[in-house]
Design a protein around this motif. Sequence first.
Motif, PDB file in Angstrom:
ATOM      1  N   THR A   1      24.726  53.591 -36.469  1.00  0.00           N
ATOM      2  CA  THR A   1      25.086  52.507 -37.381  1.00  0.00           C
ATOM      3  C   THR A   1      24.014  51.414 -37.412  1.00  0.00           C
ATOM      4  OG1 THR A   1      26.393  51.419 -35.637  1.00  0.00           O
ATOM      5  CG2 THR A   1      27.567  52.869 -37.161  1.00  0.00           C
ATOM      6  N   ASN A   2      23.257  51.256 -36.312  1.00  0.00           N
ATOM      7  CA  ASN A   2      22.137  50.310 -36.334  1.00  0.00           C
ATOM      8  C   ASN A   2      21.112  50.716 -37.394  1.00  0.00           C
ATOM      9  OD1 ASN A   2      23.089  48.646 -34.313  1.00  0.00           O
ATOM     10  ND2 ASN A   2      21.979  49.696 -32.677  1.00  0.00           N
ATOM     11  N   ILE A   3      20.840  52.013 -37.481  1.00  0.00           N
ATOM     12  CA  ILE A   3      19.892  52.504 -38.480  1.00  0.00           C
ATOM     13  C   ILE A   3      20.497  52.407 -39.876  1.00  0.00           C
ATOM     14  CG2 ILE A   3      18.536  54.494 -39.238  1.00  0.00           C
ATOM     15  CD1 ILE A   3      18.407  55.418 -36.349  1.00  0.00           C
TER      16      ILE A   3
ATOM     17  N   VAL B   1      13.773  63.463 -31.503  1.00  0.00           N
ATOM     18  CA  VAL B   1      13.952  64.362 -32.650  1.00  0.00           C
ATOM     19  C   VAL B   1      15.048  63.867 -33.576  1.00  0.00           C
ATOM     20  CG1 VAL B   1      14.610  66.694 -33.368  1.00  0.00           C
ATOM     21  CG2 VAL B   1      13.082  66.387 -31.417  1.00  0.00           C
ATOM     22  N   ALA B   2      16.241  63.630 -33.017  1.00  0.00           N
ATOM     23  CA  ALA B   2      17.355  63.157 -33.844  1.00  0.00           C
ATOM     24  C   ALA B   2      17.064  61.781 -34.423  1.00  0.00           C
ATOM     25  CB  ALA B   2      18.640  63.124 -33.026  1.00  0.00           C
ATOM     26  N   GLY B   3      16.365  60.937 -33.648  1.00  0.00           N
ATOM     27  CA  GLY B   3      16.023  59.602 -34.142  1.00  0.00           C
ATOM     28  C   GLY B   3      15.172  59.655 -35.401  1.00  0.00           C
TER      29      GLY B   3
ATOM     30  N   GLY C   1      16.213  43.004 -37.254  1.00  0.00           N
ATOM     31  CA  GLY C   1      17.025  44.164 -36.916  1.00  0.00           C
ATOM     32  C   GLY C   1      16.230  45.453 -36.891  1.00  0.00           C
ATOM     33  N   SER C   2      15.072  45.461 -37.560  1.00  0.00           N
ATOM     34  CA  SER C   2      14.223  46.657 -37.513  1.00  0.00           C
ATOM     35  C   SER C   2      13.768  46.951 -36.086  1.00  0.00           C
ATOM     36  CB  SER C   2      13.001  46.480 -38.422  1.00  0.00           C
ATOM     37  OG  SER C   2      12.239  45.358 -38.031  1.00  0.00           O
ATOM     38  N   LEU C   3      13.752  45.917 -35.241  1.00  0.00           N
ATOM     39  CA  LEU C   3      13.353  46.108 -33.848  1.00  0.00           C
ATOM     40  C   LEU C   3      14.525  46.534 -32.966  1.00  0.00           C
ATOM     41  CD1 LEU C   3      10.822  43.177 -33.581  1.00  0.00           C
ATOM     42  CD2 LEU C   3      10.317  45.588 -33.203  1.00  0.00           C
ATOM     43  N   SER C   4      15.676  46.822 -33.600  1.00  0.00           N
ATOM     44  CA  SER C   4      16.773  47.455 -32.867  1.00  0.00           C
ATOM     45  C   SER C   4      16.705  48.972 -32.989  1.00  0.00           C
ATOM     46  CB  SER C   4      18.131  46.959 -33.393  1.00  0.00           C
ATOM     47  OG  SER C   4      18.354  47.435 -34.714  1.00  0.00           O
ATOM     48  N   VAL C   5      15.849  49.468 -33.884  1.00  0.00           N
ATOM     49  CA  VAL C   5      15.726  50.914 -34.093  1.00  0.00           C
ATOM     50  C   VAL C   5      15.242  51.643 -32.832  1.00  0.00           C
ATOM     51  CG1 VAL C   5      14.575  52.713 -35.458  1.00  0.00           C
ATOM     52  CG2 VAL C   5      15.417  50.638 -36.579  1.00  0.00           C
TER      53      VAL C   5
ATOM     54  N   SER D   1      16.466  58.600 -39.084  1.00  0.00           N
ATOM     55  CA  SER D   1      15.737  57.507 -39.730  1.00  0.00           C
ATOM     56  C   SER D   1      15.222  57.918 -41.113  1.00  0.00           C
ATOM     57  CB  SER D   1      14.573  57.064 -38.843  1.00  0.00           C
ATOM     58  OG  SER D   1      13.856  56.005 -39.453  1.00  0.00           O
ATOM     59  N   VAL D   2      14.599  59.069 -41.195  1.00  0.00           N
ATOM     60  CA  VAL D   2      14.050  59.537 -42.477  1.00  0.00           C
ATOM     61  C   VAL D   2      15.168  59.948 -43.430  1.00  0.00           C
ATOM     62  CG1 VAL D   2      12.612  61.279 -43.600  1.00  0.00           C
ATOM     63  CG2 VAL D   2      11.880  60.266 -41.427  1.00  0.00           C
ATOM     64  N   GLY D   3      16.163  60.698 -42.906  1.00  0.00           N
ATOM     65  CA  GLY D   3      17.248  61.184 -43.754  1.00  0.00           C
ATOM     66  C   GLY D   3      18.068  60.064 -44.365  1.00  0.00           C
ATOM     67  N   LEU D   4      18.467  59.097 -43.555  1.00  0.00           N
ATOM     68  CA  LEU D   4      19.253  57.976 -44.075  1.00  0.00           C
ATOM     69  C   LEU D   4      18.441  57.125 -45.041  1.00  0.00           C
ATOM     70  CD1 LEU D   4      21.253  56.805 -40.915  1.00  0.00           C
ATOM     71  CD2 LEU D   4      22.133  58.003 -42.920  1.00  0.00           C
ATOM     72  N   GLY D   5      17.132  57.038 -44.791  1.00  0.00           N
ATOM     73  CA  GLY D   5      16.273  56.300 -45.714  1.00  0.00           C
ATOM     74  C   GLY D   5      16.237  56.928 -47.091  1.00  0.00           C
ATOM     75  N   LEU D   6      16.131  58.245 -47.146  1.00  0.00           N
ATOM     76  CA  LEU D   6      16.111  58.949 -48.432  1.00  0.00           C
ATOM     77  C   LEU D   6      17.455  58.826 -49.147  1.00  0.00           C
ATOM     78  CD1 LEU D   6      14.132  62.169 -47.417  1.00  0.00           C
ATOM     79  CD2 LEU D   6      13.298  60.234 -48.769  1.00  0.00           C
TER      80      LEU D   6
END
Length: 476
Positions: free
Chosen positions: A247-249, A85-87, A71-75, A91-96
């Motif tokens: 939601t994929n992320i 930019v938003a990606g 699923g990481s390859l759906s990012v 990605s970083v914000g949701l990870g934190l």
Amino acid sequence: MAANGNGSYRYENNIHNDAALPDYPNGKHERFDDAADAERRHSIYEKQDRYQRLGWKKLTICLIVEAIALGSLSVPSAFASLGMVAGVIVSVGLGLIAIYTSYVVGQVKLKYPYVDHYADAVGLIWGRFGYELTGVLFVLLLVILVGSHVLTGTIAWIKIVNKLDICALGWGALSAVLLFALALPPTFSEFAILGYIDFVSILVAIGITIIATGVEASKQQGGLAAVPWTMWPPPDITFYKVFLSTTNIIFAYSFAVCQFSFMAEMHTPTDYVKSIWALGLAEIFIYTITGALIYAFVGPNVSSPAILSAPETVSRIAFGIALPVIFISGSINGTVCGRYIMGRAFSNSHIRYINNMKGWMVWIGLIAVITLIAWVIAEAVPFFNDLLGLISALFISGFTFYFPALFWFCLIKEGKWYRGWKNITLSILNTVVLMIGIIVLGCGTYAAVADILHEYSTGAVRGPFSCDSKAYISSS
């Protein structure tokens, strides 16, 4: 173990906690009413030692197996909807945020060490209703996740073999058998050995895809500079497409779902902080680099998974290398599901420890049933990917966001929310996390339903139990 006044027992392994055990149904926490049971109690907890061998490094591997899959390859496709930019920000914000909510989950486990699964923790704040409801959601989510790997395995086999005349149901059955076999190790310490293979598999598959798409882009007229990626979302993008991409992320960062189950086997639970930081930072790096580079190399037409955007031969090789991660990451969900059911069904029996013939027969039968149900769902539901998105919106919104926020307010917070800068700051943070969870629940559900309707209106939905291999590739 130490006795409470009500005849129940609490754990004193690493953490001393004087809270009485909640009265869960079905004898969730063992009760021994007289001294005659002492020998049986001692025997049971001797066998439990086998399930207390997980260190923080193996916990990290288990979390990696659960979290970092194909699923990481759906990012990259999410980046195509969100823009570069938003990606990156999402990605970083949701990870934190995922690291923080997993930290809260771990704090709940340390404060209430008898909590073995997510349902137990929700039971602490919502009582029996929350315990039962979350238990159903927990099992359903894990079974659906196994089903998603059945489907992904089917697509992988079709691409690798490259013979569309072979019935796709056969590849699905083969995938289910592999998922069943790999889910059989009953302890996560034993399962962690497979995790090293899993991690190397996904890293190599991602690396091959990045290199292949980069080389292919450089060969085109105008080279890399001609790839039409954008900094911002495409002007014609719809709201539900943007949110589905988000939601994929979100789904990629959902490692808190099984964290209680994994931590229940740790010999030093306080070390969990090392694991979630190691995993969280690794995920942020892998997802952001993968999403940004492949999107920059392929552009807005990037496929999901991105392996499908690589040249045909390279794509087949990458799928072959990714086979371990497809089946190992999928099987751990079956193991967690089986362990939860065993713990509930045989709370006071040696069977739950799977150390004799009867225990193994029950365990093998249970994993077989879980895998069979997952296979049936994957093959029967013609819009399975959207079903997974719907389940993610309904369940992951809670497991990753609003439940941890509620845990902090109800179980972790000390004193009034407005007492001291620490409580005020954390109250604001957890309120934001709670709101994110509610937004994901509402908007994610809407987006998934809208996409299901769109798929039906365009005729992009394959038939249930279809033998048509081409339909599986085109619907992926």
